[in-house]
Design an enzyme around this catalytic site. Structure first.
Site: not given
Length: 398
Positions: A73, A95, A185, A225, A227, A267, A309-311, A336, A398
């Site tokens: 996304d 894309r 999301k 989510e 984060e 998430k 995963s966050g990097g 995810s 992002y």
């Protein structure tokens, strides 16, 4: 949380049910009320709408054994950064070509149960002219949609952010449902180096709760989510401390907004040290801290925990997930992932048509590895050097 006791166990959503559901333009939601006795007065709580059973089925379909979510996304701007890394211009055609590669990988649905799309992608067709939503459905993958409008500075905070997008969300989610999306999301973030301030935590939690209630009212399962950014030099105990407060606040406001827990997916970030910390944690340590926090804060009514995963590197994210699935959990503990599924795939493709099959093979291998990790059967054998490459970017957006 009164609604959590109203639902009977529902079967997993059969593909034919939600394929057929696409033909339904709009439903007229029905509402009911539950009157709870009180010594002084009666409290009327709005019960689930006519989408309740469908929401539970969709959530259970996504949270099915050995499967997780492909997060694709990225906004057009962020997708442009990914394309630029392999020397491609950020055009709709490029894309489209990359997204076609992802969704058409043969057998992807064996490991992937849901795909989060950007708005452009939800309405886009593949390079062969087939609707991307239809390609996903044929793969037995539930289409989802990113609905937030991104992060902006939070005035009055310690240089923190808040997530915008509630304005017009009800009409947008109704349109997304009509287009074939069945889950949504909304990503908001909390920064440990910047506090986090009580204002930022409350704003994040309230925004997630309002979004979740609106999404369920439109028939979309909300991915919640919150984060906790990896940025910082803090240790794993500090991450745990902050996440404990954030998750508590989130579920407090979810309950206040009458969100049905059986019809959401969480998430979260894994509990790890900051990316710039001198102390590193083993997968077993990450699993121990993260599972402890889940047991302390997350109701077992929530069907699935789909970690971001966050990097983390592709390998690190998979090893940590595998460690969390070495014993049964009250929830479906899965993934995810965006970069942790796509990084090596993108490099392998390189924008060349002759590399599509090889790139899809890499994507399927990464998806299979995480499928095994969801089942607690991943060994880590045969991983490439690319899979071990860290992907943390300080201040990543992002």
């Amino acid at each position: 949380m009164a609604s959590t006791s109203l639902l009977k166990a529902s079967p997993v959503l059969d593909k034919s049910e939600w394929v057929k559901g696409q033909r339904v333009l709009f439903r007229q939601p029905s509402s009911a009320s539950l009157v709870l006795p009180n010594r002084a007065t009666s409290l009327t709580v709005r019960a689930a709408s006519s989408y309740a059973d469908e929401l539970v089925k969709t959530a259970k379909t996504i949270a099915s054994p050995g499967r997780g979510i492909l997060a694709m996304d990225e906004s057009n701007a962020t997708c442009g950064k990914r394309l630029d890394s392999i020397g491609l211009e950020n055009t709709e055609a490029n894309r489209q070509a990359y997204r076609t590669l992802l969704v058409s990988a043969p057998g992807l649905g064996q490991y992937i149960s849901g795909a989060i799309l950007f708005e452009e992608t939800l309405y886009q067709s593949t390079t062969e002219g087939k609707k991307i939503v239809d390609v996903l459905i044929e793969q037995n993958i539930v289409p989802g949609i990113k609905v937030d409008k991104g992060l902006v500075p939070l005035v009055g905070s310690n240089n923190e952010s808040w997530c915008q997008g509630l304005d017009g969300l009800s009409s947008r989610t109704a349109a997304y449902y009509q287009q074939g999306a069945r889950f949504a999301k909304w990503r908001t973030v909390v920064s440990i180096p910047n506090g986090p301030s009580a204002l930022a935590v409350k704003e994040a939690a309230w925004g997630l709760a309002r979004y979740a209630a609106i999404s369920q009212d439109s028939g979309l399962v909300p991915i919640v989510e919150p984060e906790i950014l990896l940025d910082g030099e803090h240790d794993i105990d500090r991450t745990y401390e902050v996440a404990e407060k954030v998750w508590a606040e989130v579920f407090f406001y979810l309950a206040q907004n009458n969100v049905m827990f059986e019809g959401i997916l969480l998430k979260p970030s894994m509990v790890t040290p900051g990316a710039e910390s001198k102390d590193r944690a083993t997968p077993e340590q990450v699993a121990a801290y993260t599972l402890k926090l889940l047991h302390n804060r997350i109701p077992p009514a929530v069907p699935g925990i789909m970690f971001l995963s966050g990097g983390q590197s592709e390998l690190e994210a998979t090893l940590n997930l595998n460690a969390m699935n070495q014993a049964p959990n009250p929830w479906h503990v899965s993934f995810s992932y965006a970069r942790a599924l796509q990084n090596t795939c993108l490099k392998t493709w390189g924008g060349r048509a002759e590399n599509v099959n090889a790139a899809q093979t890499v994507l399927l291998a990464r998806a299979k590895a995480n499928s095994l990790a969801q089942l607690g059967k991943y060994t880590g054998e045969g991983e490439s050097a690319d899979a071990k490459e860290g992907m943390f970017v300080k201040g990543y957006t992002y």
